[in-house]
Design an enzyme around this catalytic site. Structure first.
Site, PDB file in Angstrom:
ATOM      1  N   ASP A 195       3.206   1.734   2.768  1.00 51.53           N
ATOM      2  CA  ASP A 195       1.753   1.531   2.695  1.00 51.53           C
ATOM      3  C   ASP A 195       1.324   0.137   3.118  1.00 51.53           C
ATOM      4  O   ASP A 195       2.099  -0.815   3.123  1.00 51.53           O
ATOM      5  CB  ASP A 195       1.281   1.748   1.253  1.00 51.53           C
ATOM      6  CG  ASP A 195       1.731   0.622   0.329  1.00 51.53           C
ATOM      7  OD1 ASP A 195       2.963   0.396   0.235  1.00 51.53           O
ATOM      8  OD2 ASP A 195       0.869  -0.061  -0.258  1.00 51.53           O
TER       9      ASP A 195
ATOM     10  N   LYS B 241       6.221   4.338  -5.005  1.00 51.82           N
ATOM     11  CA  LYS B 241       5.884   5.640  -4.471  1.00 51.82           C
ATOM     12  C   LYS B 241       6.496   5.852  -3.101  1.00 51.82           C
ATOM     13  O   LYS B 241       6.687   6.978  -2.656  1.00 51.82           O
ATOM     14  CB  LYS B 241       4.350   5.745  -4.333  1.00 51.82           C
ATOM     15  CG  LYS B 241       3.598   5.419  -5.595  1.00 51.82           C
ATOM     16  CD  LYS B 241       2.107   5.188  -5.285  1.00 51.82           C
ATOM     17  CE  LYS B 241       1.460   4.479  -6.446  1.00 51.82           C
ATOM     18  NZ  LYS B 241       0.118   4.011  -6.106  1.00 51.82           N
ATOM     19  N   GLY B 242       6.788   4.760  -2.401  1.00 52.61           N
ATOM     20  CA  GLY B 242       7.176   4.840  -0.997  1.00 52.61           C
ATOM     21  C   GLY B 242       8.370   5.728  -0.713  1.00 52.61           C
ATOM     22  O   GLY B 242       8.433   6.386   0.320  1.00 52.61           O
TER      23      GLY B 242
ATOM     24  N   ASP C  42      12.712   3.674   0.385  1.00 54.65           N
ATOM     25  CA  ASP C  42      12.080   3.674   1.691  1.00 54.65           C
ATOM     26  C   ASP C  42      12.545   2.472   2.517  1.00 54.65           C
ATOM     27  O   ASP C  42      12.901   2.595   3.672  1.00 54.65           O
ATOM     28  CB  ASP C  42      10.545   3.692   1.569  1.00 54.65           C
ATOM     29  CG  ASP C  42       9.995   2.635   0.610  1.00 54.65           C
ATOM     30  OD1 ASP C  42      10.798   1.927  -0.054  1.00 54.65           O
ATOM     31  OD2 ASP C  42       8.766   2.518   0.499  1.00 54.65           O
TER      32      ASP C  42
ATOM     33  N   LYS D 172      15.653  -3.989   6.131  1.00 61.07           N
ATOM     34  CA  LYS D 172      15.187  -5.240   6.752  1.00 61.07           C
ATOM     35  C   LYS D 172      16.201  -6.313   6.402  1.00 61.07           C
ATOM     36  O   LYS D 172      15.919  -7.234   5.630  1.00 61.07           O
ATOM     37  CB  LYS D 172      13.820  -5.609   6.150  1.00 61.07           C
ATOM     38  CG  LYS D 172      12.641  -5.443   7.082  1.00 61.07           C
ATOM     39  CD  LYS D 172      11.400  -6.058   6.461  1.00 61.07           C
ATOM     40  CE  LYS D 172      10.152  -5.426   7.024  1.00 61.07           C
ATOM     41  NZ  LYS D 172       8.925  -5.981   6.376  1.00 61.07           N
TER      42      LYS D 172
ATOM     43  N   PHE E   4       5.973  -6.232   9.594  1.00 62.29           N
ATOM     44  CA  PHE E   4       5.387  -5.364   8.588  1.00 62.29           C
ATOM     45  C   PHE E   4       5.284  -3.955   9.164  1.00 62.29           C
ATOM     46  O   PHE E   4       4.759  -3.755  10.262  1.00 62.29           O
ATOM     47  CB  PHE E   4       4.018  -5.877   8.160  1.00 62.29           C
ATOM     48  CG  PHE E   4       3.495  -5.164   6.949  1.00 62.29           C
ATOM     49  CD1 PHE E   4       3.959  -5.479   5.684  1.00 62.29           C
ATOM     50  CD2 PHE E   4       2.555  -4.142   7.079  1.00 62.29           C
ATOM     51  CE1 PHE E   4       3.504  -4.800   4.563  1.00 62.29           C
ATOM     52  CE2 PHE E   4       2.094  -3.458   5.968  1.00 62.29           C
ATOM     53  CZ  PHE E   4       2.570  -3.795   4.705  1.00 62.29           C
ATOM     54  N   VAL E   5       5.800  -2.978   8.436  1.00 63.78           N
ATOM     55  CA  VAL E   5       5.758  -1.596   8.907  1.00 63.78           C
ATOM     56  C   VAL E   5       4.964  -0.707   7.947  1.00 63.78           C
ATOM     57  O   VAL E   5       4.939  -0.964   6.739  1.00 63.78           O
ATOM     58  CB  VAL E   5       7.185  -1.025   9.119  1.00 63.78           C
ATOM     59  CG1 VAL E   5       7.846  -1.642  10.343  1.00 63.78           C
ATOM     60  CG2 VAL E   5       8.066  -1.227   7.887  1.00 63.78           C
TER      61      VAL E   5
ATOM     62  N   ASP F  19      13.945  -4.886   1.472  1.00 69.16           N
ATOM     63  CA  ASP F  19      13.443  -6.092   2.126  1.00 69.16           C
ATOM     64  C   ASP F  19      14.246  -7.280   1.581  1.00 69.16           C
ATOM     65  O   ASP F  19      15.379  -7.497   1.992  1.00 69.16           O
ATOM     66  CB  ASP F  19      11.941  -6.167   1.828  1.00 69.16           C
ATOM     67  CG  ASP F  19      11.227  -7.273   2.548  1.00 69.16           C
ATOM     68  OD1 ASP F  19      11.574  -7.564   3.689  1.00 69.16           O
ATOM     69  OD2 ASP F  19      10.291  -7.861   1.966  1.00 69.16           O
TER      70      ASP F  19
ATOM     71  N   ARG G 161       0.292   5.835   3.893  1.00 72.43           N
ATOM     72  CA  ARG G 161       1.610   6.429   3.624  1.00 72.43           C
ATOM     73  C   ARG G 161       1.769   7.738   4.385  1.00 72.43           C
ATOM     74  O   ARG G 161       2.866   8.198   4.628  1.00 72.43           O
ATOM     75  CB  ARG G 161       1.772   6.696   2.123  1.00 72.43           C
ATOM     76  CG  ARG G 161       1.755   5.444   1.253  1.00 72.43           C
ATOM     77  CD  ARG G 161       2.168   5.796  -0.163  1.00 72.43           C
ATOM     78  NE  ARG G 161       1.838   4.751  -1.127  1.00 72.43           N
ATOM     79  CZ  ARG G 161       2.623   3.706  -1.394  1.00 72.43           C
ATOM     80  NH1 ARG G 161       3.778   3.566  -0.778  1.00 72.43           N
ATOM     81  NH2 ARG G 161       2.257   2.813  -2.283  1.00 72.43           N
TER      82      ARG G 161
HETATM   83  P1  IMP Z   1      12.098  -6.131  -1.976  1.00 69.42           P
HETATM   84  O1  IMP Z   1      12.316  -6.336  -3.449  1.00 69.42           O
HETATM   85  O2  IMP Z   1      11.621  -7.365  -1.298  1.00 69.42           O
HETATM   86  O3  IMP Z   1      13.316  -5.547  -1.285  1.00 69.42           O
HETATM   87  O4  IMP Z   1      10.870  -5.147  -1.885  1.00 69.42           O
HETATM   88  C1  IMP Z   1      10.948  -3.916  -1.336  1.00 69.42           C
HETATM   89  C2  IMP Z   1       9.592  -3.253  -1.453  1.00 69.42           C
HETATM   90  O5  IMP Z   1       8.584  -4.007  -0.781  1.00 69.42           O
HETATM   91  C3  IMP Z   1       9.641  -1.909  -0.771  1.00 69.42           C
HETATM   92  O6  IMP Z   1      10.034  -0.888  -1.658  1.00 69.42           O
HETATM   93  C4  IMP Z   1       8.234  -1.758  -0.265  1.00 69.42           C
HETATM   94  O7  IMP Z   1       7.423  -1.178  -1.268  1.00 69.42           O
HETATM   95  C5  IMP Z   1       7.756  -3.161  -0.012  1.00 69.42           C
HETATM   96  N1  IMP Z   1       7.870  -3.537   1.421  1.00 69.42           N
HETATM   97  C6  IMP Z   1       8.753  -4.387   1.985  1.00 69.42           C
HETATM   98  N2  IMP Z   1       8.560  -4.509   3.303  1.00 69.42           N
HETATM   99  C7  IMP Z   1       7.525  -3.692   3.605  1.00 69.42           C
HETATM  100  C8  IMP Z   1       6.833  -3.367   4.848  1.00 69.42           C
HETATM  101  O8  IMP Z   1       7.144  -3.838   5.952  1.00 69.42           O
HETATM  102  N3  IMP Z   1       5.811  -2.466   4.742  1.00 69.42           N
HETATM  103  C9  IMP Z   1       5.431  -1.903   3.561  1.00 69.42           C
HETATM  104  N4  IMP Z   1       6.045  -2.178   2.387  1.00 69.42           N
HETATM  105  C10 IMP Z   1       7.077  -3.071   2.409  1.00 69.42           C
HETATM  106 MG    MG Z   2       8.880   0.795  -2.452  1.00 72.28          MG
END
Ligand code: IMP
Ligand code: MG
Length: 199
Positions: free
Chosen positions: A157, A41-42, A98, A129, A150-151, A101, A163
């Site tokens: 969220d 949803k982000g 959004d 990130k 963490f943001v 990571d 959000r």
């Molecule tokens: P990835 O597969 O590790 O890149 O996951 C990315 C997802 O993790 C994003 O779409 C977010 O939903 C969540 N996420 C990663 N870092 C944060 C954060 O700092 N705050 C909130 N959600 C995060």
């Molecule tokens: Mg997301």
């Protein structure tokens, strides 16, 4: 602000950066009609603001994914909870996120979309990130490089909450927030008064 949180990207910085991204995308895709895909949803807030800065006959579509367990244990295995409405074969696809990571979720999504033979596929993320990247990814458009904290806010969220905070806040003391998830209520619009008790 407090020891708990600080504003990393304020609403005005976000607005200005999205305006720039929109202008760049408008130029890069001139003469084409891309489909912008948001991951629920982000990413939906960023998508809503971004498309209003793009002067192209674009369309939008949504996808929802869920990861099996945490990043490490799932090794990037992701399940499609909601698929696209439209066929992306032959289309110019721009995935709007959004935050990227580890990149595991997004690299899975891109492999799924590539198997559907789009004309092109690019990524636009508001936050990168990059320090935490596990899966190598090419990101064509990025709003900001995000520190490894963490943001929350602007779509991001904490346990499905916050959000709707208009700025992006860095949570300095995550354990305090885990202990008391109400701690960020004051940062919601209009001071975010807590839900009144009945009676
Ligand atoms: P990835 O597969 O590790 O890149 O996951 C990315 C997802 O993790 C994003 O779409 C977010 O939903 C969540 N996420 C990663 N870092 C944060 C954060 O700092 N705050 C909130 N959600 C995060
Ligand atoms: Mg997301």
């Amino acid at each position: 602000m407090s020891d708990l949180v600080s504003v990393v990207f304020g609403r005005e910085d976000i607005r200005r950066r999205i305006e720039e991204l929109g202008r760049t995308i408008t130029g890069d895709y001139e003469g084409r009609a891309p489909v912008l895909i948001s991951v629920l949803k982000g990413g939906s807030m960023f998508l809503a603001d971004l498309i209003r800065e793009i002067g192209l006959p674009l369309s939008i579509d949504y996808m929802a994914l869920s990861r099996y367990g945490g990043a490490a244990e799932s090794m990037g295995r992701v399940r499609i909870v909601k698929d696209l409405d439209e066929d992306v074969g032959g289309r110019d696809v721009l995935v709007v996120e959004d935050i990227v990571d580890t990149g595991l979720t997004l690299s899975y999504l891109i492999s799924v979309l590539e198997s559907r033979a789009p004309a092109s596929i690019e990524v636009c993320t508001l936050l990168d990130k990059s320090a935490r990247r596990i899966a190598p990814l090419e990101i064509r458009y990025r709003g900001f490089d995000c520190p490894d904290v963490f943001v929350v806010g602007y779509g991001l969220d904490f346990q499905e909450r916050y959000r709707n905070i208009p700025d992006i806040l860095a949570v300095q003391d995550l354990s305090a927030l885990v202990e008391d998830p109400d701690l960020l209520l004051p940062y919601l619009p209009a001071g975010g008064r807590p839900v009144a008790a009945e009676g």
